[in-house]
Design a protein around this motif. Structure first.
Motif, short mmCIF file in Angstrom:
data_model
loop_
_atom_site.label_atom_id
_atom_site.label_comp_id
_atom_site.label_asym_id
_atom_site.label_seq_id
_atom_site.Cartn_x
_atom_site.Cartn_y
_atom_site.Cartn_z
N ILE A 277 0.82 -1.09 -0.03
CA ILE A 277 -0.03 0.04 0.01
C ILE A 277 0.91 1.24 -0.10
CG2 ILE A 277 -1.65 1.29 1.40
CD1 ILE A 277 -2.88 -0.95 -0.10
N VAL A 278 1.88 1.21 1.03
CA VAL A 278 2.84 2.46 0.73
C VAL A 278 3.68 2.56 -0.55
CG1 VAL A 278 5.01 3.11 1.80
CG2 VAL A 278 3.00 2.28 3.42
N ALA A 279 4.04 1.45 -1.26
CA ALA A 279 4.47 1.41 -2.54
C ALA A 279 3.51 2.07 -3.57
CB ALA A 279 4.92 0.24 -2.78
N VAL A 280 2.43 1.69 -3.54
CA VAL A 280 1.25 2.25 -4.39
C VAL A 280 1.18 3.86 -4.15
CG1 VAL A 280 -0.94 2.33 -5.20
CG2 VAL A 280 -0.11 0.10 -4.84
N GLY A 281 1.19 4.14 -2.90
CA GLY A 281 1.14 5.42 -2.60
C GLY A 281 2.23 6.44 -2.84
N TYR A 282 3.33 5.81 -2.96
CA TYR A 282 4.56 6.40 -3.30
C TYR A 282 4.29 6.78 -5.03
CZ TYR A 282 9.46 6.89 -4.77
OH TYR A 282 10.75 7.46 -5.32
#
Length: 303
Positions: A277-282
């Motif tokens: 999820i953090v990677a998608v947000g990044y």
């Protein structure tokens, strides 16, 4: 197409590194499913759980199965909490995004104010501003959070030491995340602003009779902000990683605290889910900063 392939490559690399990194942590995931090392689970129970969750398969087979689930949007079930990872992660996402968004906004304001003041106040202001930027960028989140709690909660008693539901509970966590980032962005903005003020387009604006205020705000500052805007995607990732410490210190629910708890008990699906999820947000933040940079500087729109 290139951007899409790049995003897929980033997500694959993140999923791969996270999967194998968590597997290197000492301990047995089957024990996490059965309540942790203190559960005193029998050998038969451990074997049954390993078979149910595929933990008895070779590591490569587990990795391929994990990628297959992620490709379909299935984040799996939490080993420790016995619930789907997706609603668990999404339930914590809002608090962390609010914390990161407010911290990024405050960091930008502090960096912008410091860059403008240090470039207008003469040599002394430049030296003081440079020193503040270096010190701020080097401050560890844990030390800064502890110091703020001591000063504002224990000594002065004006802010709560833990993150409450009201706005006051956000102040110390936001400041803790914003100050180190402001130091880094301030350094970048100040150098870019000094370079922009010596550029030909600024000299031309001054020759046309543009006021110093107009030169700085209408011309130089817009160009000076471009490098900082481009790095805002990286800044978002930095804030999320800092949230692991900040949410723990201030007892604030969020992705950072969830990730730390999951790593502690080797809850692999939750760890992978949070990181993805953090990677998608990044990736989304990087795309947004790229679009904003093209809006601010029309030259970037050229092929």
């Amino acid at each position: 197409m290139t951007r899409v392939l790049g995003a897929i490559s980033v997500l694959w690399a993140v999923a791969t590194l996270t999967f194998f990194a968590v597997r290197l942590i000492p301990g047995d995931p089957a024990q996490a499913i059965l309540g942790g090392p203190g559960s005193q689970a029998s050998t038969e129970a451990l074997a049954s759980v390993r078979a149910e969750y595929g933990l008895d398969q070779p590591l490569l087979a587990q990795y391929v199965a994990q990628l297959g689930r992620l490709a379909t949007g299935d984040l799996g079930r939490s080993y420790a909490l016995n619930m789907d990872v997706a609603p668990l992660v999404m339930g914590q996402l809002g608090g962390t995004l609010l914390l990161a968004g407010l911290s990024l906004a405050l960091a930008w304001l502090l960096a912008l104010a410091l860059a403008i003041w240090s470039t207008r106040g003469g040599r002394l202001a430049a030296q003081v501003g440079s020193g503040l930027e270096i010190v701020s960028a080097a401050l560890p989140h844990f030390w800064l959070a502890t110091s703020l709690i001591v000063v504002f909660s224990m000594w002065w008693g004006v802010l709560p030491p833990i993150s409450t539901s009201g706005p006051a509970g956000l102040v110390l966590p936001v400041v803790t995340l914003a100050i180190p980032l402001a130091g880094f962005l301030g350094q970048l903005m100040r150098e870019s602003l000094l370079t922009a003020l010596e550029s030909p387009f600024v000299l031309s604006a001054r020759a046309r009779g543009e006021s110093e205020h107009g030169v700085r705000w209408l011309h130089a500052l817009r160009h000076a902000a471009l490098p900082a805007i481009s790095l805002s995607g990286w800044a978002f990732g930095s804030l999320i990683s800092g949230a692991v410490v900040v949410e723990t210190v201030f007892a604030r629910p969020g992705l950072g605290r969830t990730l730390l708890n999951a790593v502690t008990v080797r809850d692999v699906p939750v760890v992978v889910g949070v990181v993805m999820i953090v990677a998608v947000g990044y990736i989304l933040m990087t795309v947004a900063t790229d679009v904003l940079s093209r809006i601010i500087d029309p030259r970037l729109r050229l092929p």
